[in-house]
Design a protein around this motif. Structure first.
Motif, PDB file in Angstrom:
ATOM      1  N   TYR A 131      81.520  62.317  56.548  1.00 13.68           N
ATOM      2  CA  TYR A 131      82.654  62.082  56.538  1.00 13.68           C
ATOM      3  C   TYR A 131      83.302  62.514  55.320  1.00 13.68           C
ATOM      4  CZ  TYR A 131      80.804  57.196  58.800  1.00 13.68           C
ATOM      5  OH  TYR A 131      80.323  57.082  60.166  1.00 13.68           O
ATOM      6  N   LYS A 132      82.683  63.764  55.484  1.00 11.65           N
ATOM      7  CA  LYS A 132      83.346  64.673  53.613  1.00 11.65           C
ATOM      8  C   LYS A 132      83.655  63.684  52.421  1.00 11.65           C
ATOM      9  CE  LYS A 132      86.416  66.882  56.715  1.00 11.65           C
ATOM     10  NZ  LYS A 132      88.279  67.525  57.184  1.00 11.65           N
ATOM     11  N   LEU A 133      82.067  63.383  52.395  1.00  9.79           N
ATOM     12  CA  LEU A 133      82.178  63.004  50.610  1.00  9.79           C
ATOM     13  C   LEU A 133      80.850  63.037  50.427  1.00  9.79           C
ATOM     14  CD1 LEU A 133      82.864  58.604  51.156  1.00  9.79           C
ATOM     15  CD2 LEU A 133      84.580  60.634  50.540  1.00  9.79           C
ATOM     16  N   GLU A 134      81.217  63.618  49.265  1.00  8.19           N
ATOM     17  CA  GLU A 134      79.399  63.045  48.275  1.00  8.19           C
ATOM     18  C   GLU A 134      79.470  62.159  46.830  1.00  8.19           C
ATOM     19  OE1 GLU A 134      79.718  67.766  47.220  1.00  8.19           O
ATOM     20  OE2 GLU A 134      80.637  67.244  45.561  1.00  8.19           O
ATOM     21  N   GLU A 284      91.732  54.772  53.743  1.00  6.07           N
ATOM     22  CA  GLU A 284      91.843  52.903  54.536  1.00  6.07           C
ATOM     23  C   GLU A 284      91.591  53.522  56.396  1.00  6.07           C
ATOM     24  OE1 GLU A 284      93.168  50.145  53.630  1.00  6.07           O
ATOM     25  OE2 GLU A 284      94.030  51.329  51.570  1.00  6.07           O
ATOM     26  N   GLU A 285      90.964  54.059  56.989  1.00  6.61           N
ATOM     27  CA  GLU A 285      90.440  54.186  57.859  1.00  6.61           C
ATOM     28  C   GLU A 285      89.091  54.272  57.352  1.00  6.61           C
ATOM     29  OE1 GLU A 285      89.437  57.928  61.249  1.00  6.61           O
ATOM     30  OE2 GLU A 285      90.617  58.592  59.558  1.00  6.61           O
ATOM     31  N   HIS A 290      83.268  49.963  59.325  1.00  6.08           N
ATOM     32  CA  HIS A 290      81.182  49.524  59.078  1.00  6.08           C
ATOM     33  C   HIS A 290      80.479  50.218  58.950  1.00  6.08           C
ATOM     34  CE1 HIS A 290      84.206  45.158  58.709  1.00  6.08           C
ATOM     35  NE2 HIS A 290      84.519  45.842  60.148  1.00  6.08           N
ATOM     36  N   ASN A 291      80.362  50.842  59.533  1.00  6.30           N
ATOM     37  CA  ASN A 291      79.049  51.661  60.040  1.00  6.30           C
ATOM     38  C   ASN A 291      79.469  52.724  58.238  1.00  6.30           C
ATOM     39  OD1 ASN A 291      78.043  50.762  62.245  1.00  6.30           O
ATOM     40  ND2 ASN A 291      79.320  52.590  63.398  1.00  6.30           N
ATOM     41  N   PHE A 292      79.856  53.180  58.463  1.00  2.00           N
ATOM     42  CA  PHE A 292      80.744  54.402  56.818  1.00  2.00           C
ATOM     43  C   PHE A 292      80.128  52.953  55.660  1.00  2.00           C
ATOM     44  CE2 PHE A 292      82.966  55.370  53.401  1.00  2.00           C
ATOM     45  CZ  PHE A 292      82.823  56.486  53.727  1.00  2.00           C
ATOM     46  N   GLU A 298      73.901  51.928  50.813  1.00  4.77           N
ATOM     47  CA  GLU A 298      72.659  52.442  50.522  1.00  4.77           C
ATOM     48  C   GLU A 298      72.508  53.247  48.932  1.00  4.77           C
ATOM     49  OE1 GLU A 298      71.417  55.029  53.972  1.00  4.77           O
ATOM     50  OE2 GLU A 298      71.553  53.128  55.555  1.00  4.77           O
ATOM     51  N   TYR A 299      73.904  53.698  48.760  1.00  3.20           N
ATOM     52  CA  TYR A 299      73.117  54.625  47.812  1.00  3.20           C
ATOM     53  C   TYR A 299      74.130  53.459  46.187  1.00  3.20           C
ATOM     54  CZ  TYR A 299      72.309  58.299  50.834  1.00  3.20           C
ATOM     55  OH  TYR A 299      71.599  58.699  51.840  1.00  3.20           O
TER      56      TYR A 299
END
Length: 338
Positions: A131-134, A284-285, A290-292, A298-299
């Motif tokens: 999802y292009k996140l860290e 917003e996406e 919900h899965n994301f 979890e973190y």
């Protein structure tokens, strides 16, 4: 969660600082005080100065000179003792919060906004990178009075950083394969998508809010540096930050910094290169996925056992840093985090 501080309160002295000629700008006042290298274990916010040891006798003055950077004029600095600070006062707690901010900086943490984060411990899980996140783990700290004890409250927090740049967002609206929206110009689309967004620069972790998208400027444009020389943006970033800009035709984004010039005047707008700026926060996406959000939780939702281990590691790290131990310990007092 509270992390108790032992052997507090410590003795605290307050001083008034005067300068001739008078200087109003906080950063410039701090600069002149810090030119006196003999002043040890002091905390100066630009208005009031504190120390854990008396610097001068009551009614005596400590005077020295410094040089103003803007015009090389001599500045006379005078420090006088006001008195001791009551350990039960709100002023004492405010001082401790100033101190903890300075100590956090000595842990080699990155200050992003108001809080400190550990980029070296960044969470780069493939499920998040999809999802292009860290995530950067970090801490929110504040001292509070609890009955007869002063406690340091520490909360575990996370900074969500996107790995996509402002340039990646611009590419959605500019290019031969992009289908244009009828009745709306590229400028209108970019303004709607980007203005108001908070971004963070790759080279120094500073955050800015986008105020304008300049289609008439690019990294190939020139600006005037502090010495009055004309410099192209791509040349500046190459020499100053060792960062190569790949697309010298991309538009620039504009933001007005919150900090001020040396003379206290508000800084003017600055131009930033989209390719060197990361987006921040969740789209917003992403929020509606919900899965994301489950994967992210979890973190970010830390359980009691993991939180306790993180706080114990924080205390160990603080107590084990030589620079911090030197400030927390002296002949007059000993203070450790437990």
């Amino acid at each position: 969660t509270g992390v108790q501080t032992c052997a507090l309160p410590i003795c605290l002295f307050q001083y008034r600082v005067d300068m001739v000629p008078e200087i109003d700008y906080t950063k410039e006042r701090r600069y002149h005080v810090l030119q006196n290298k003999e002043l040890q274990n002091i905390w100066f916010d630009g208005t009031v100065m504190y120390s854990i040891n008396p610097l001068v006798e009551k009614d005596a003055l400590l005077t020295f000179t410094s040089t103003r950077r803007s015009d090389n004029q001599e500045v006379k600095v005078t420090i006088r003792l006001v008195g001791e600070v009551d350990p039960t006062s709100m002023q004492y707690l405010q001082f401790l919060n100033i101190v903890i901010g300075g100590l956090m900086g000595k842990l080699n943490l990155d200050k992003i906004g108001r809080n400190f984060y550990d980029s070296k411990a960044a969470v780069r899980d493939p499920k998040l990178l999809k999802y292009k996140l860290e995530l950067y783990p970090g801490y929110v700290t504040s001292f509070r009075q609890h009955e007869q004890q002063i406690l340091l409250g520490v909360e575990i927090t996370h900074k969500i950083l996107r790995t996509d740049t402002v340039y990646n967002q611009i590419e959605k609206y500019i290019g031969p394969k992009v289908k244009q929206v009828a009745g709306r110009s590229i400028q209108d689309q970019l303004d709607k998508a980007l203005i108001g967004q908070v971004i963070i620069t790759k080279y120094n972790n500073k955050t800015y809010r986008i105020e304008e998208v300049r289609m008439d400027m690019s990294p190939d444009s020139e600006f005037e540096d502090t010495k009055g020389n004309k410099v192209k943006f791509y040349e500046y970033y190459s020499k100053r930050w060792d960062m190569k800009i790949h697309d010298i035709h991309q538009p620039l984004i504009v933001s007005t910094p919150k900090d001020k010039e040396l003379d206290g005047k508000k800084k003017g707008p600055i131009q930033l290169v989209p390719e060197l700026c990361y987006m921040t926060g969740l789209s917003e996406e992403q929020r509606s996925d919900h899965n994301f959000m489950k994967i992210l939780g979890e973190y970010t939702r830390v359980g009691p056992a993991k939180k306790t281990a993180s706080l114990e590691a924080f205390a160990t790290r603080m107590n084990g840093t030589p620079e911090i131990k030197a400030l927390l310990r002296s002949e007059e007092h000993t203070s450790e985090l437990q």
